[in-house]
Design a protein around this motif. Sequence first.
Motif, PDB file in Angstrom:
ATOM      1  N   GLN A 145       0.848  -1.184   0.000  1.00  0.00           N
ATOM      2  CA  GLN A 145       0.000   0.000   0.000  1.00  0.00           C
ATOM      3  C   GLN A 145       0.892   1.245   0.000  1.00  0.00           C
ATOM      4  O   GLN A 145       2.098   1.140   0.231  1.00  0.00           O
ATOM      5  N   PRO A 146       0.314   2.419  -0.258  1.00  0.00           N
ATOM      6  CA  PRO A 146       1.105   3.643  -0.150  1.00  0.00           C
ATOM      7  C   PRO A 146       1.655   3.803   1.264  1.00  0.00           C
ATOM      8  O   PRO A 146       1.030   3.367   2.245  1.00  0.00           O
ATOM      9  N   ALA A 205      -1.558  11.281   8.423  1.00  0.00           N
ATOM     10  CA  ALA A 205      -0.785  10.213   7.786  1.00  0.00           C
ATOM     11  C   ALA A 205      -1.712   9.221   7.101  1.00  0.00           C
ATOM     12  O   ALA A 205      -1.449   8.771   5.973  1.00  0.00           O
ATOM     13  N   THR A 206      -2.810   8.887   7.743  1.00  0.00           N
ATOM     14  CA  THR A 206      -3.789   7.974   7.148  1.00  0.00           C
ATOM     15  C   THR A 206      -4.447   8.591   5.924  1.00  0.00           C
ATOM     16  O   THR A 206      -4.641   7.938   4.894  1.00  0.00           O
ATOM     17  N   ASN A 207      -4.784   9.874   6.006  1.00  0.00           N
ATOM     18  CA  ASN A 207      -5.411  10.563   4.879  1.00  0.00           C
ATOM     19  C   ASN A 207      -4.473  10.653   3.681  1.00  0.00           C
ATOM     20  O   ASN A 207      -4.912  10.559   2.528  1.00  0.00           O
ATOM     21  N   VAL A 208      -3.187  10.846   3.931  1.00  0.00           N
ATOM     22  CA  VAL A 208      -2.209  10.902   2.849  1.00  0.00           C
ATOM     23  C   VAL A 208      -2.194   9.583   2.085  1.00  0.00           C
ATOM     24  O   VAL A 208      -2.209   9.558   0.853  1.00  0.00           O
ATOM     25  N   LYS A 209      -2.185   8.469   2.805  1.00  0.00           N
ATOM     26  CA  LYS A 209      -2.195   7.160   2.155  1.00  0.00           C
ATOM     27  C   LYS A 209      -3.461   6.967   1.326  1.00  0.00           C
ATOM     28  O   LYS A 209      -3.427   6.420   0.223  1.00  0.00           O
ATOM     29  N   THR A 210      -4.580   7.436   1.858  1.00  0.00           N
ATOM     30  CA  THR A 210      -5.852   7.317   1.149  1.00  0.00           C
ATOM     31  C   THR A 210      -5.834   8.107  -0.153  1.00  0.00           C
ATOM     32  O   THR A 210      -6.347   7.657  -1.180  1.00  0.00           O
ATOM     33  N   THR A 244      -4.044   7.135  -7.091  1.00  0.00           N
ATOM     34  CA  THR A 244      -2.982   7.578  -8.001  1.00  0.00           C
ATOM     35  C   THR A 244      -2.066   6.417  -8.354  1.00  0.00           C
ATOM     36  O   THR A 244      -1.722   6.198  -9.528  1.00  0.00           O
ATOM     37  N   TYR A 245      -1.655   5.659  -7.360  1.00  0.00           N
ATOM     38  CA  TYR A 245      -0.809   4.492  -7.607  1.00  0.00           C
ATOM     39  C   TYR A 245      -1.517   3.492  -8.516  1.00  0.00           C
ATOM     40  O   TYR A 245      -0.914   2.913  -9.421  1.00  0.00           O
ATOM     41  N   GLN A 246      -2.793   3.285  -8.272  1.00  0.00           N
ATOM     42  CA  GLN A 246      -3.556   2.336  -9.084  1.00  0.00           C
ATOM     43  C   GLN A 246      -3.620   2.769 -10.540  1.00  0.00           C
ATOM     44  O   GLN A 246      -3.480   1.952 -11.457  1.00  0.00           O
ATOM     45  N   LYS A 247      -3.820   4.059 -10.765  1.00  0.00           N
ATOM     46  CA  LYS A 247      -3.956   4.564 -12.133  1.00  0.00           C
ATOM     47  C   LYS A 247      -2.672   4.451 -12.944  1.00  0.00           C
ATOM     48  O   LYS A 247      -2.721   4.316 -14.170  1.00  0.00           O
TER      49      LYS A 247
END
Length: 223
Positions: free
Chosen positions: A82-83, A102-107, A112-115
């Motif tokens: 995961q991010p 920190a949790t919101n940043v990963k969300t 973006t990573y998926q795309k």
Amino acid sequence: MKKTFLMVAIVSLMLTGCNTGNTTIDQMGNAVLTDVLTGGQAGTSTTAATGAAVNTVLQSVLGMTGTKVSQQSLIGTWKYSQPGCAFTSEKLLAQAGGEIVATNVKTKLQPTYQKVGISASNTQVTFNQDGTFSAKIAGKAWSGTYKYDASTCKITMSGLLLNVNCYAKQNVNGIGLLFEGKKLLSMIQTMSALSGGQNATLNTIGDVASSYDGLRVGFDMTK
């Protein structure tokens, strides 16, 4: 004392800056804050909650005791899960709003990573005992040599395609490999065959990273 200051700052931010009607968060924040200020007199369960909250928050700080990765434990093959993100100091984490941010940043980074095609099946890195590494980023192969400074958690990776620095952080289920936002952006652009639309999507990484001082972003990895 530093942990107490950090916890008070974070809980205060939770109560003032994140009051969106989430009663559970508000109640937990009040309980933790009370326990911090009274030295743990609010009860054993609340004391345990305080310790757990502090430890969880400090997992989002690079170089803290308990988050450092040893030279030997770095060795092996790590696959993207995961991010990942972390702050470079307790102060910057507290200013940003703590573990909630920190949790919101990963969300925000996940879509973006998926795309751009980053997944567990095509993104991984192997650190070998002899100082060499091999990696795949969104399916693109990259290899070379690396040096690891366990005191600063800094990894210097040098290969034919590019040279890049990142930082290792111990996670509960593995490690995080974390970069300055622009460095991560450059690495993914170099390693991936991206269309114009994907490059525009990828700029989200830079936008997120530049939103907070001292934020490092990258990948949480597991074996």
